[in-house]
Design an enzyme around this catalytic site. Sequence first.
Site, PDB file in Angstrom:
ATOM      1  N   THR A  14       0.816  -1.213   0.000  1.00  0.00           N
ATOM      2  CA  THR A  14       0.000   0.000   0.000  1.00  0.00           C
ATOM      3  C   THR A  14       0.849   1.262   0.000  1.00  0.00           C
ATOM      4  O   THR A  14       0.460   2.284  -0.567  1.00  0.00           O
ATOM      5  CB  THR A  14      -0.941   0.002   1.221  1.00  0.00           C
ATOM      6  OG1 THR A  14      -1.747  -1.175   1.184  1.00  0.00           O
ATOM      7  CG2 THR A  14      -1.841   1.229   1.236  1.00  0.00           C
ATOM      8  N   TYR A  27      -7.991   0.248  -4.199  1.00  0.00           N
ATOM      9  CA  TYR A  27      -6.757   0.734  -4.819  1.00  0.00           C
ATOM     10  C   TYR A  27      -5.936  -0.459  -5.270  1.00  0.00           C
ATOM     11  O   TYR A  27      -6.253  -1.609  -4.945  1.00  0.00           O
ATOM     12  CB  TYR A  27      -5.948   1.580  -3.827  1.00  0.00           C
ATOM     13  CG  TYR A  27      -5.473   0.796  -2.618  1.00  0.00           C
ATOM     14  CD1 TYR A  27      -4.223   0.184  -2.603  1.00  0.00           C
ATOM     15  CD2 TYR A  27      -6.288   0.650  -1.498  1.00  0.00           C
ATOM     16  CE1 TYR A  27      -3.797  -0.554  -1.514  1.00  0.00           C
ATOM     17  CE2 TYR A  27      -5.870  -0.088  -0.407  1.00  0.00           C
ATOM     18  CZ  TYR A  27      -4.628  -0.684  -0.410  1.00  0.00           C
ATOM     19  OH  TYR A  27      -4.216  -1.421   0.665  1.00  0.00           O
ATOM     20  N   SER A  60       1.447  -7.526  -0.370  1.00  0.00           N
ATOM     21  CA  SER A  60       2.237  -8.483   0.418  1.00  0.00           C
ATOM     22  C   SER A  60       1.519  -9.796   0.674  1.00  0.00           C
ATOM     23  O   SER A  60       2.132 -10.744   1.175  1.00  0.00           O
ATOM     24  CB  SER A  60       2.676  -7.857   1.753  1.00  0.00           C
ATOM     25  OG  SER A  60       1.584  -7.676   2.629  1.00  0.00           O
ATOM     26  N   THR A  93       1.409  -4.324   4.432  1.00  0.00           N
ATOM     27  CA  THR A  93       1.186  -4.572   5.854  1.00  0.00           C
ATOM     28  C   THR A  93       0.619  -5.958   6.157  1.00  0.00           C
ATOM     29  O   THR A  93       0.732  -6.429   7.282  1.00  0.00           O
ATOM     30  CB  THR A  93       0.229  -3.515   6.431  1.00  0.00           C
ATOM     31  OG1 THR A  93      -1.018  -3.558   5.725  1.00  0.00           O
ATOM     32  CG2 THR A  93       0.839  -2.124   6.329  1.00  0.00           C
ATOM     33  N   ASP A  94       0.017  -6.633   5.168  1.00  0.00           N
ATOM     34  CA  ASP A  94      -0.640  -7.901   5.462  1.00  0.00           C
ATOM     35  C   ASP A  94       0.308  -8.948   6.024  1.00  0.00           C
ATOM     36  O   ASP A  94      -0.064  -9.722   6.915  1.00  0.00           O
ATOM     37  CB  ASP A  94      -1.312  -8.459   4.199  1.00  0.00           C
ATOM     38  CG  ASP A  94      -2.615  -7.756   3.871  1.00  0.00           C
ATOM     39  OD1 ASP A  94      -3.043  -6.885   4.649  1.00  0.00           O
ATOM     40  OD2 ASP A  94      -3.220  -8.080   2.821  1.00  0.00           O
ATOM     41  N   LYS A 166      -0.196  -7.248  12.946  1.00  0.00           N
ATOM     42  CA  LYS A 166      -1.259  -6.394  12.424  1.00  0.00           C
ATOM     43  C   LYS A 166      -2.543  -6.744  13.150  1.00  0.00           C
ATOM     44  O   LYS A 166      -2.995  -7.889  13.125  1.00  0.00           O
ATOM     45  CB  LYS A 166      -1.421  -6.585  10.913  1.00  0.00           C
ATOM     46  CG  LYS A 166      -2.382  -5.589  10.277  1.00  0.00           C
ATOM     47  CD  LYS A 166      -2.420  -5.744   8.759  1.00  0.00           C
ATOM     48  CE  LYS A 166      -3.356  -4.704   8.143  1.00  0.00           C
ATOM     49  NZ  LYS A 166      -3.396  -4.809   6.665  1.00  0.00           N
ATOM     50  N   GLU A 281       2.044 -27.691  28.950  1.00  0.00           N
ATOM     51  CA  GLU A 281       1.106 -28.351  29.844  1.00  0.00           C
ATOM     52  C   GLU A 281       1.633 -29.749  30.148  1.00  0.00           C
ATOM     53  O   GLU A 281       2.511 -30.266  29.423  1.00  0.00           O
ATOM     54  CB  GLU A 281      -0.284 -28.402  29.231  1.00  0.00           C
ATOM     55  CG  GLU A 281      -0.352 -29.141  27.897  1.00  0.00           C
ATOM     56  CD  GLU A 281      -1.740 -29.072  27.269  1.00  0.00           C
ATOM     57  OE1 GLU A 281      -2.511 -28.166  27.659  1.00  0.00           O
ATOM     58  OE2 GLU A 281      -2.037 -29.922  26.415  1.00  0.00           O
TER      59      GLU A 281
END
Length: 325
Positions: A14, A27, A60, A93-94, A166, A281
């Site tokens: 972006t 976009y 991305s 950003t993904d 994110k 655990e």
Amino acid sequence: MTLPRILVLATGGTIAGQAGDAMRADYRPGQIGIEDYLKQASGLGVAADFTGRQIANIGSEDIDASIWSRLHAEIDLAMRDDGVDGIIVTHGTDTAEETAFLLDLTLPSTKPVVLVGAMRPADAVGYDGMRNFANAVRVAGDPDAAGRGVLVVMGDRVHSARDVRKAQTRATEAFRGFPRESVAIVTPSRLDWFGAPWRVGDAASLRFLPLPDVPILAVYAGMTAAAAARQLSDDPPGIVVSGLGEGNMPDPVRQILVQHARRGCLVVRASRTDEGLVDREPQDDANGFVASRALAPPKARLLTALLIANGITEPAEAQRHFDGR
């Protein structure tokens, strides 16, 4: 004043996207080339001696092993180049958190490496990309950024690759960190670190090697053994469980995963929750499972794949790597 010498490796996203209309919501990412972008940055007064290289120009979501391999090779060379003070990667950003974490695991910490992106395209009202980029220049040009591993700069905050994720789909303050929320506050004119560097002199944790395919098994209420088996039919070398709560799963699913662990598959329990630790655990020893600790499923998948690529498949040794994140 001596300007910092910054290598900028562009991958698209972006931050290099355009909509063709300042008011449009949709976009296309990766429309502006790095040379044009750096001319614009310099024209706005972002002060650095830039060298730009276009690695890719994509959203991305399409990042892949070939792009990671070229990025790693370029940064590795820059680490040994006395003519480079810091490295910036412009990125969508993904998957920025995944690229940052992979590079953090496989690069030394001798020079600043900073990923930066944007939540709005370059021709949108309120474009955040150029401010984020100017902030990234401030961080990459700071000698005190060395020894902190790979960093992600978004929205006036600096995050460690280990912590960042994110957390929102559209807001400009879309990134959060866990267990550390952020490690610095930055503006184009000022940088304030919250603590001393934590990786001074550190070499890479793991070698950068071709990654095996490690799936993420998304667990849900009422999931059956048959549903889990269908997702894992290819007998992968590793499995990351996006589990309920603290990495939990229905017992039929657990039994399928125990079978995979017994054949040598590295099975890692992570959590689908927003944040929190996944501790070991009592049954993990008997089941042959690894607890992801602070790593969410996407980063746990990368670490699992890197461990397997580096020949680390024994659960106790793998657990030590997760404990050290």
